[in-house]
Design a protein around this motif. Structure first.
Motif, PDB file in Angstrom:
ATOM      1  N   THR A 151      46.901  52.486  47.203  1.00 47.79           N
ATOM      2  CA  THR A 151      45.961  51.414  46.862  1.00 47.79           C
ATOM      3  C   THR A 151      45.770  51.357  45.349  1.00 47.79           C
ATOM      4  O   THR A 151      45.974  52.362  44.656  1.00 47.79           O
ATOM      5  CB  THR A 151      44.594  51.650  47.529  1.00 47.79           C
ATOM      6  OG1 THR A 151      44.112  52.945  47.133  1.00 47.79           O
ATOM      7  CG2 THR A 151      44.694  51.570  49.031  1.00 47.79           C
ATOM      8  N   PRO A 152      45.417  50.197  44.810  1.00 45.04           N
ATOM      9  CA  PRO A 152      45.156  48.940  45.517  1.00 45.04           C
ATOM     10  C   PRO A 152      46.460  48.197  45.815  1.00 45.04           C
ATOM     11  O   PRO A 152      47.534  48.623  45.377  1.00 45.04           O
ATOM     12  CB  PRO A 152      44.315  48.160  44.496  1.00 45.04           C
ATOM     13  CG  PRO A 152      44.857  48.614  43.175  1.00 45.04           C
ATOM     14  CD  PRO A 152      45.178  50.078  43.355  1.00 45.04           C
ATOM     15  N   ASP A 153      46.356  47.055  46.506  1.00 44.23           N
ATOM     16  CA  ASP A 153      47.542  46.217  46.700  1.00 44.23           C
ATOM     17  C   ASP A 153      47.883  45.559  45.367  1.00 44.23           C
ATOM     18  O   ASP A 153      47.054  45.521  44.440  1.00 44.23           O
ATOM     19  CB  ASP A 153      47.271  45.146  47.764  1.00 44.23           C
ATOM     20  CG  ASP A 153      46.164  44.204  47.350  1.00 44.23           C
ATOM     21  OD1 ASP A 153      46.440  43.194  46.688  1.00 44.23           O
ATOM     22  OD2 ASP A 153      44.985  44.497  47.660  1.00 44.23           O
ATOM     23  N   ASN A 155      48.366  42.455  44.305  1.00 40.20           N
ATOM     24  CA  ASN A 155      47.590  41.304  43.834  1.00 40.20           C
ATOM     25  C   ASN A 155      46.285  41.731  43.172  1.00 40.20           C
ATOM     26  O   ASN A 155      45.903  41.210  42.113  1.00 40.20           O
ATOM     27  CB  ASN A 155      47.300  40.349  45.000  1.00 40.20           C
ATOM     28  CG  ASN A 155      48.523  39.591  45.442  1.00 40.20           C
ATOM     29  OD1 ASN A 155      49.474  40.189  45.925  1.00 40.20           O
ATOM     30  ND2 ASN A 155      48.523  38.272  45.272  1.00 40.20           N
ATOM     31  N   THR A 156      45.620  42.691  43.795  1.00 39.19           N
ATOM     32  CA  THR A 156      44.367  43.194  43.231  1.00 39.19           C
ATOM     33  C   THR A 156      44.619  43.887  41.902  1.00 39.19           C
ATOM     34  O   THR A 156      43.888  43.689  40.916  1.00 39.19           O
ATOM     35  CB  THR A 156      43.687  44.179  44.200  1.00 39.19           C
ATOM     36  OG1 THR A 156      43.426  43.511  45.435  1.00 39.19           O
ATOM     37  CG2 THR A 156      42.389  44.716  43.625  1.00 39.19           C
ATOM     38  N   TYR A 157      45.667  44.708  41.873  1.00 44.80           N
ATOM     39  CA  TYR A 157      46.035  45.416  40.637  1.00 44.80           C
ATOM     40  C   TYR A 157      46.373  44.422  39.533  1.00 44.80           C
ATOM     41  O   TYR A 157      45.970  44.602  38.372  1.00 44.80           O
ATOM     42  CB  TYR A 157      47.225  46.328  40.922  1.00 44.80           C
ATOM     43  CG  TYR A 157      47.751  47.073  39.713  1.00 44.80           C
ATOM     44  CD1 TYR A 157      47.173  48.279  39.310  1.00 44.80           C
ATOM     45  CD2 TYR A 157      48.833  46.577  38.986  1.00 44.80           C
ATOM     46  CE1 TYR A 157      47.657  48.966  38.205  1.00 44.80           C
ATOM     47  CE2 TYR A 157      49.330  47.259  37.883  1.00 44.80           C
ATOM     48  CZ  TYR A 157      48.737  48.454  37.496  1.00 44.80           C
ATOM     49  OH  TYR A 157      49.215  49.130  36.402  1.00 44.80           O
ATOM     50  N   ASP A 160      43.140  42.665  38.206  1.00 39.59           N
ATOM     51  CA  ASP A 160      42.320  43.606  37.427  1.00 39.59           C
ATOM     52  C   ASP A 160      42.962  43.908  36.070  1.00 39.59           C
ATOM     53  O   ASP A 160      42.270  43.983  35.047  1.00 39.59           O
ATOM     54  CB  ASP A 160      42.120  44.901  38.203  1.00 39.59           C
ATOM     55  CG  ASP A 160      41.217  44.724  39.415  1.00 39.59           C
ATOM     56  OD1 ASP A 160      40.555  43.674  39.500  1.00 39.59           O
ATOM     57  OD2 ASP A 160      41.193  45.623  40.280  1.00 39.59           O
ATOM     58  N   ASP A 203      47.580  33.767  40.762  1.00 37.96           N
ATOM     59  CA  ASP A 203      46.802  34.897  40.255  1.00 37.96           C
ATOM     60  C   ASP A 203      47.009  35.061  38.751  1.00 37.96           C
ATOM     61  O   ASP A 203      46.048  35.194  37.986  1.00 37.96           O
ATOM     62  CB  ASP A 203      47.209  36.195  40.963  1.00 37.96           C
ATOM     63  CG  ASP A 203      46.605  36.309  42.354  1.00 37.96           C
ATOM     64  OD1 ASP A 203      45.664  35.555  42.635  1.00 37.96           O
ATOM     65  OD2 ASP A 203      47.094  37.128  43.148  1.00 37.96           O
TER      66      ASP A 203
END
Length: 347
Positions: A151-153, A155-157, A160, A203
């Protein structure tokens, strides 16, 4: 504008003459000499030169971008110093935008105040993706993590990381950012694959679009393949669109990359080719070369030429620091490329 360029050229000539006369010392006695720089030898002339230079940059001309490696926080030579870059560069893109020290901040402020040179930094999708993949691989190869999910996936990474990088612009007073993202061709994708590609694109470029709308005083530059971008409204917000041409081996290669970018919705007056300076490795005879010609000079001639389908907005050069180390004249290839793109008007 012609008079401005003439004044710059004349001032440069006078500066060279002053430097030459100051250097012609026939006294061979060994003494300690504190030789002042050109700006102190003739302050009035240098002030006029800087005013002409800034006036020229404020007027319509082809923009010059340069990527510069500022990873040496305590430079061993001027070749690693921001302050020593060619005066006529419009935009300096730093490779290490995090944790700028006092010297770097001072030099960035000085080249902007004195010469009108703005400083940017790059946020690259590829760099972020490679860092994520490396971290994920290291996690999965660790026996202690067997059966655990990383984690994270992505897209989240991605979101951020981009948000954290964007914050640097205000933190260190940059003039803007270069967002590098080569959007993929989606016509042959399956629906699921296409949806994932668009999500990543939204994104990355969606954040850039939102950031620009909230930072009207900062510059947004895009780099990559604009022809594949789904939401083309971000292209309108960009001041320039840089087309990587590292793979080009001649002007035909640049033409090919430009023509690929020419689809409906892509602004045709914002395009800038990006090529690299040569490598410092003497065995590398390909990087930065078009046969026996420097890629920087070949691309400069391409930019200076007339094109029926688009208007070249400028030239971008990677790894300019490699061009500093010359006995007689620093940055000779970069300086020549600039003079080709924006030639001095002669009587």
């Amino acid at each position: 504008m012609k008079h401005i360029i003439k004044n710059i050229a004349y001032s440069m000539f006078c500066l060279a003459a002053v430097f030459f006369m100051a250097s012609c010392d026939t006294d061979i006695e060994s003494v300690d000499i504190n030789e002042p720089g050109i700006e102190k030898q003739n302050t009035e002339l240098y002030t006029t030169y800087l005013a002409n230079l800034k006036g020229y940059k404020a007027r319509d001309h082809k923009a010059i971008f340069a990527w510069f490696d500022n990873s040496a926080k305590n430079p061993a030579s001027q070749g690693q110093s921001i302050i020593a870059i060619p005066d006529s560069l419009d935009y300096l893109v730093l490779s290490s935008p995090i944790n700028l020290n006092a010297r770097e901040l001072s030099e960035i402020a000085k080249i902007k105040e004195d010469k009108g040179t703005k400083t940017l930094y790059e946020i690259s999708y590829f760099t972020i993706k490679n860092a994520y993949d490396a971290a994920k691989q290291a996690f999965e190869e660790n026996a202690e993590n067997k059966g655990k999910a990383f984690t994270p996936d992505f897209n989240t990474y991605l979101v951020d990381t981009v948000q954290a990088r964007l914050a640097l612009c205000e933190q260190f007073g940059y003039d803007g950012i270069v967002m590098t993202f080569s959007a993929k061709t989606k016509i042959y994708m399956y629906e699921e694959e296409k949806s994932e590609a668009i999500a990543l694109e939204n994104d990355f470029l969606g954040i850039a679009k939102d950031w620009k709308n909230r930072h009207a005083d900062k510059m947004l530059v895009l780099a990559g393949k604009p022809q594949n971008v789904e939401d083309q409204s971000v292209l309108e917000l960009a001041s320039y669109i840089i087309i990587p041409c590292m793979d080009a081996t001649n002007a035909g290669g640049v033409t090919y990359n430009m023509n690929k970018a020419l689809v409906e919705g892509v602004p045709t007056a914002k395009l800038i080719p990006l090529v690299s300076l040569y490598s410092l490795d003497n065995t590398d005879t390909k990087t930065g070369y078009w046969g026996n010609t420097y890629a920087a000079l070949g691309a400069a001639r391409f930019v200076a030429s007339e094109h029926s389908s688009y208007k070249m907005a400028g030239l971008a050069l990677d790894n300019i620091g490699n061009d500093y180390y010359h006995a007689n004249f620093v940055y000779p290839v970069v300086r020549k490329a600039i003079s080709i793109v924006n030639p001095t008007v002669k009587k």
